[in-house]
Every structure is written in C-alpha cells, then in structure tokens.
Design a protein around this motif. Structure first.
Motif, PDB file in Angstrom:
ATOM      1  N   VAL A 194       0.843  -1.190   0.000  1.00  0.00           N
ATOM      2  CA  VAL A 194       0.000   0.000   0.000  1.00  0.00           C
ATOM      3  C   VAL A 194       0.885   1.249   0.000  1.00  0.00           C
ATOM      4  CG1 VAL A 194      -1.789   1.287   1.209  1.00  0.00           C
ATOM      5  CG2 VAL A 194      -1.833  -1.208   1.225  1.00  0.00           C
ATOM      6  N   PHE A 195       0.793   2.029  -1.055  1.00  0.00           N
ATOM      7  CA  PHE A 195       1.489   3.302  -1.147  1.00  0.00           C
ATOM      8  C   PHE A 195       0.535   4.405  -0.687  1.00  0.00           C
ATOM      9  CE2 PHE A 195       3.678   0.629  -4.195  1.00  0.00           C
ATOM     10  CZ  PHE A 195       5.010   0.952  -4.001  1.00  0.00           C
ATOM     11  N   VAL A 196       1.019   5.285   0.185  1.00  0.00           N
ATOM     12  CA  VAL A 196       0.199   6.393   0.678  1.00  0.00           C
ATOM     13  C   VAL A 196       0.821   7.695   0.182  1.00  0.00           C
ATOM     14  CG1 VAL A 196      -0.827   7.519   2.672  1.00  0.00           C
ATOM     15  CG2 VAL A 196      -0.370   5.051   2.739  1.00  0.00           C
ATOM     16  N   ASP A 197       0.175   8.310  -0.798  1.00  0.00           N
ATOM     17  CA  ASP A 197       0.713   9.557  -1.334  1.00  0.00           C
ATOM     18  C   ASP A 197       0.346  10.721  -0.428  1.00  0.00           C
ATOM     19  OD1 ASP A 197       1.980  10.862  -3.918  1.00  0.00           O
ATOM     20  OD2 ASP A 197       0.326  12.144  -3.248  1.00  0.00           O
ATOM     21  N   ASP A 198       1.370  11.477  -0.038  1.00  0.00           N
ATOM     22  CA  ASP A 198       1.211  12.543   0.956  1.00  0.00           C
ATOM     23  C   ASP A 198       1.214  13.922   0.293  1.00  0.00           C
ATOM     24  OD1 ASP A 198       0.977  13.719   3.452  1.00  0.00           O
ATOM     25  OD2 ASP A 198       3.127  13.668   3.866  1.00  0.00           O
ATOM     26  N   GLY A 199       0.363  14.059  -0.729  1.00  0.00           N
ATOM     27  CA  GLY A 199       0.237  15.363  -1.374  1.00  0.00           C
ATOM     28  C   GLY A 199       1.292  15.650  -2.420  1.00  0.00           C
ATOM     29  N   SER A 200       1.725  14.647  -3.169  1.00  0.00           N
ATOM     30  CA  SER A 200       2.750  14.850  -4.193  1.00  0.00           C
ATOM     31  C   SER A 200       2.252  15.768  -5.302  1.00  0.00           C
ATOM     32  CB  SER A 200       3.163  13.506  -4.809  1.00  0.00           C
ATOM     33  OG  SER A 200       3.799  12.677  -3.872  1.00  0.00           O
ATOM     34  N   THR A 201       3.210  16.467  -5.924  1.00  0.00           N
ATOM     35  CA  THR A 201       2.886  17.370  -7.030  1.00  0.00           C
ATOM     36  C   THR A 201       3.679  17.046  -8.286  1.00  0.00           C
ATOM     37  OG1 THR A 201       4.546  18.955  -6.238  1.00  0.00           O
ATOM     38  CG2 THR A 201       2.283  19.259  -5.467  1.00  0.00           C
ATOM     39  N   ASP A 202       4.376  15.904  -8.298  1.00  0.00           N
ATOM     40  CA  ASP A 202       5.257  15.568  -9.417  1.00  0.00           C
ATOM     41  C   ASP A 202       4.707  14.462 -10.303  1.00  0.00           C
ATOM     42  OD1 ASP A 202       5.499  13.393  -7.725  1.00  0.00           O
ATOM     43  OD2 ASP A 202       7.673  13.182  -8.005  1.00  0.00           O
ATOM     44  N   GLY A 203       3.433  14.133 -10.154  1.00  0.00           N
ATOM     45  CA  GLY A 203       2.863  13.052 -10.948  1.00  0.00           C
ATOM     46  C   GLY A 203       2.912  11.695 -10.273  1.00  0.00           C
ATOM     47  N   SER A 204       3.361  11.644  -9.017  1.00  0.00           N
ATOM     48  CA  SER A 204       3.426  10.365  -8.308  1.00  0.00           C
ATOM     49  C   SER A 204       2.048   9.720  -8.183  1.00  0.00           C
ATOM     50  CB  SER A 204       4.021  10.559  -6.912  1.00  0.00           C
ATOM     51  OG  SER A 204       5.391  10.882  -6.955  1.00  0.00           O
ATOM     52  N   VAL A 205       1.014  10.537  -7.913  1.00  0.00           N
ATOM     53  CA  VAL A 205      -0.336   9.995  -7.714  1.00  0.00           C
ATOM     54  C   VAL A 205      -0.807   9.263  -8.965  1.00  0.00           C
ATOM     55  CG1 VAL A 205      -2.739  10.570  -7.234  1.00  0.00           C
ATOM     56  CG2 VAL A 205      -0.919  11.796  -6.057  1.00  0.00           C
ATOM     57  N   GLU A 206      -0.616   9.866 -10.126  1.00  0.00           N
ATOM     58  CA  GLU A 206      -1.057   9.247 -11.372  1.00  0.00           C
ATOM     59  C   GLU A 206      -0.280   7.968 -11.665  1.00  0.00           C
ATOM     60  OE1 GLU A 206      -2.229  13.371 -11.099  1.00  0.00           O
ATOM     61  OE2 GLU A 206      -0.241  12.443 -10.970  1.00  0.00           O
ATOM     62  N   LEU A 207       1.012   7.986 -11.390  1.00  0.00           N
ATOM     63  CA  LEU A 207       1.822   6.789 -11.608  1.00  0.00           C
ATOM     64  C   LEU A 207       1.389   5.676 -10.657  1.00  0.00           C
ATOM     65  CD1 LEU A 207       4.115   5.240 -12.892  1.00  0.00           C
ATOM     66  CD2 LEU A 207       5.706   6.389 -11.328  1.00  0.00           C
ATOM     67  N   LEU A 208       1.137   6.009  -9.412  1.00  0.00           N
ATOM     68  CA  LEU A 208       0.686   5.003  -8.449  1.00  0.00           C
ATOM     69  C   LEU A 208      -0.650   4.393  -8.880  1.00  0.00           C
ATOM     70  CD1 LEU A 208       1.585   6.764  -5.082  1.00  0.00           C
ATOM     71  CD2 LEU A 208       2.610   4.670  -5.986  1.00  0.00           C
ATOM     72  N   ALA A 209      -1.520   5.204  -9.452  1.00  0.00           N
ATOM     73  CA  ALA A 209      -2.801   4.685  -9.936  1.00  0.00           C
ATOM     74  C   ALA A 209      -2.580   3.641 -11.016  1.00  0.00           C
ATOM     75  CB  ALA A 209      -3.661   5.838 -10.461  1.00  0.00           C
ATOM     76  N   ARG A 210      -1.635   3.899 -11.918  1.00  0.00           N
ATOM     77  CA  ARG A 210      -1.348   2.925 -12.973  1.00  0.00           C
ATOM     78  C   ARG A 210      -0.744   1.650 -12.391  1.00  0.00           C
ATOM     79  NH1 ARG A 210       0.269   7.673 -15.661  1.00  0.00           N
ATOM     80  NH2 ARG A 210       2.497   7.227 -15.387  1.00  0.00           N
ATOM     81  N   LEU A 211       0.140   1.801 -11.405  1.00  0.00           N
ATOM     82  CA  LEU A 211       0.730   0.620 -10.771  1.00  0.00           C
ATOM     83  C   LEU A 211      -0.344  -0.215 -10.079  1.00  0.00           C
ATOM     84  CD1 LEU A 211       3.991   2.125  -9.173  1.00  0.00           C
ATOM     85  CD2 LEU A 211       3.810   0.688 -11.219  1.00  0.00           C
ATOM     86  N   ALA A 212      -1.274   0.442  -9.412  1.00  0.00           N
ATOM     87  CA  ALA A 212      -2.342  -0.269  -8.715  1.00  0.00           C
ATOM     88  C   ALA A 212      -3.267  -0.979  -9.693  1.00  0.00           C
ATOM     89  CB  ALA A 212      -3.136   0.702  -7.845  1.00  0.00           C
ATOM     90  N   ASP A 213      -3.495  -0.374 -10.851  1.00  0.00           N
ATOM     91  CA  ASP A 213      -4.342  -1.008 -11.864  1.00  0.00           C
ATOM     92  C   ASP A 213      -3.668  -2.246 -12.455  1.00  0.00           C
ATOM     93  OD1 ASP A 213      -6.422   0.734 -11.600  1.00  0.00           O
ATOM     94  OD2 ASP A 213      -5.792   2.043 -13.247  1.00  0.00           O
ATOM     95  N   GLY A 214      -2.333  -2.258 -12.417  1.00  0.00           N
ATOM     96  CA  GLY A 214      -1.603  -3.341 -13.067  1.00  0.00           C
ATOM     97  C   GLY A 214      -1.313  -4.538 -12.191  1.00  0.00           C
ATOM     98  N   ARG A 215      -1.548  -4.433 -10.883  1.00  0.00           N
ATOM     99  CA  ARG A 215      -1.229  -5.560 -10.004  1.00  0.00           C
ATOM    100  C   ARG A 215      -2.220  -5.606  -8.850  1.00  0.00           C
ATOM    101  NH1 ARG A 215       4.034  -7.733 -10.018  1.00  0.00           N
ATOM    102  NH2 ARG A 215       4.931  -5.679 -10.425  1.00  0.00           N
ATOM    103  N   GLU A 216      -2.847  -6.763  -8.655  1.00  0.00           N
ATOM    104  CA  GLU A 216      -3.897  -6.873  -7.649  1.00  0.00           C
ATOM    105  C   GLU A 216      -3.378  -6.613  -6.238  1.00  0.00           C
ATOM    106  OE1 GLU A 216      -7.220 -10.100  -6.017  1.00  0.00           O
ATOM    107  OE2 GLU A 216      -5.710 -10.677  -7.510  1.00  0.00           O
TER     108      GLU A 216
END
Length: 261
Positions: free
Chosen positions: A48-70
């Motif tokens: 579980v990755f917890v994004d703490d208000g990133s502004t560099d695109g981390s949130v969007e990348l994490l969303a893709r990672l979560a979609d790719g692996r259960e």
C-alpha cells in the motif's frame, strides 16, 4: 482517491510506503518489493502506497501501478500531513498480521524485508533494520541526536537509538489506532505504547534515488524533535509510557507464521 483493493479476508504481510514526490523511484520500488515477497514465499501480501500530497505526478503513476497488479494499491491524501500521518493512514487501511514500513526513495533494500518479517515471526513485537549510517554534517548529526533523545524519553535509550523507518511489527500493536493518531509525530512512539521489546536486524543501505538529498533540513529535524518531545510529554501524562503499557507485551504471542505452501 483510493485504489486499494477490497476484500474482507486479511493478508499475512502488509507493506506500507509513504510517498512524497518520488515519481522516479516508484516503479522500481514496487517491482522490487513484490519480487522480494514472492521470492521469499511469505504468503499472501499487500503493498500500500500512501501519497502525501505529491505534485510531481506520483499519484497518477501510483494509480497505474495499482491497476496493473492486484496486490498493489494506493491511498491519495488530499493534503500533505507529514510522514508519520501518512503512515497512520496506511496502517488504518491494511489487513496484514505483520506490517512492514519503508521509505519511498530506495534508501532501504526491499530484498531485506524477509529478514525483518522473520524476526517478528520468531516472536519480536518490533524489528528495526539497522542501516549503515551515512556521513552527516555536525549540525544534521546534532539534530538527528535530538530526535533520538526525544524517542528515548518514552521508548528507553536503546530503542530510541535503534529506530529506523525500515521496520516490521506485529499488527496487534496498532490495532487501536484511530483517525486522531494521524497528527502524531512518530510511529515509533505509537508502537512504544504497546511494547518495550524489539530486535535490531542488520540490513544493507540502498542506493537511493540518484542525486537525492534528505527532505529534512536541519531546522525541519529540530522542529520534528520538538513535536516528538510534546508527544512524549502527552503520553507520559496519560500513562502511555512503555512501563506500564496499555497493551502489555506479555499479552502478545508471536505473530502467526506464514502458511506452508
């Protein structure tokens, strides 16, 4: 936004990673954590990755990672709450019998996770990874000493000196966390409410992100030490020190071992 997978059944290992503007390391980190857990055959797990208000695109990348692996999911906090608060948000969501935490910058080696989990399975309520210390300038070293001194007030000197962001612990130590704990200054002080027993496991230092520097300035470290001191005083006034503990260590049996496969 929360992409954490649902399900009522718990897992055996939960890995929680607080994230702040670390887009460059996240793909490698997620792949290495998953590979380490699979290779060690530690049973069911979640990352579980917890994004703490990133502004560099981390949130969007994490969303893709979560979609790719259960087994991978992410929690996106609406604003920056600090590392301890982000960790609490993750702890409130996970289901594992053993919880592992590590930083997002590859400063710790995911391949060492099984060493910490094994220590908890052997009966240690908390296992800290002892990472070789890097050279620090005198001011930063003094600020780091102040933080460890504040931790030592509640946790005892030895545990205060041993703390590390790379840790594994029995999830029952944080079973009583609430949303109010998101304002805490230190996860380690929360763990100290339940035990004064721990082990230290030697681990290697990760290469870290290329060119990365500590996010904490000397002033930031000193401010954190002050917050920890205030939290330690509040815990002492409520009787939430490690002696006596509201959740005594004696009541904790070793964490359940992994299932044979």
């Amino acid at each position: 936004m929360s992409l954490r997978r649902g399900g009522e059944e718990g897992v055996e290992i939960s890995v929680v990673v607080p994230v702040l503007n670390s887009r460059s390391t996240l793909v490698e980190l997620e792949e290495r954590i998953t590979a380490a857990l699979v290779a060690a055959d530690l049973g069911t797990f979640e990352v579980v990755f917890v994004d703490d208000g990133s502004t560099d695109g981390s949130v969007e990348l994490l969303a893709r990672l979560a979609d790719g692996r259960e087994s991978t999911s992410t929690i996106a906090l609406p604003a920056n709450v600090g590392q301890a608060g982000a960790l609490v948000a993750g702890l409130l969501a996970v289901t594992g019998a053993v919880v592992v935490t590590l930083d997002d910058d590859l400063g710790q080696r995911p391949e060492d996770i099984p060493l910490l989990v094994a220590a908890v399975h052997d009966g240690a309520p908390v296992a800290y990874g002892r990472i070789p210390r890097r050279d620090e300038n005198p001011l930063r070293r003094s600020a780091s000493w102040a933080i460890r001194a504040m931790l030592g007030l509640v946790m005892g000197h030895a545990m205060g000196q041993a703390v590390s962001p790379f840790r594994a612990f029995d999830a029952r130590l944080v079973a009583d966390l609430t949303d109010a704990d998101r304002s805490c200054a230190s996860i380690d002080l929360l763990l100290a409410r339940g035990t004064d027993r721990f082990v230290v496991v030697p681990v290697g230092r990760g290469a870290g992100a290329e060119g990365a520097a500590s996010r904490y300035t000397v002033a930031g470290l000193l401010a954190l030490a002050g917050r920890m001191a205030s939290m330690a005083v509040r815990m002492g006034r409520r009787g939430q020190t490690t002696r006596p503990a509201p959740r005594p260590t004696a009541a904790l049996e070793p964490a359940p071992p992994v299932r044979a496969r």
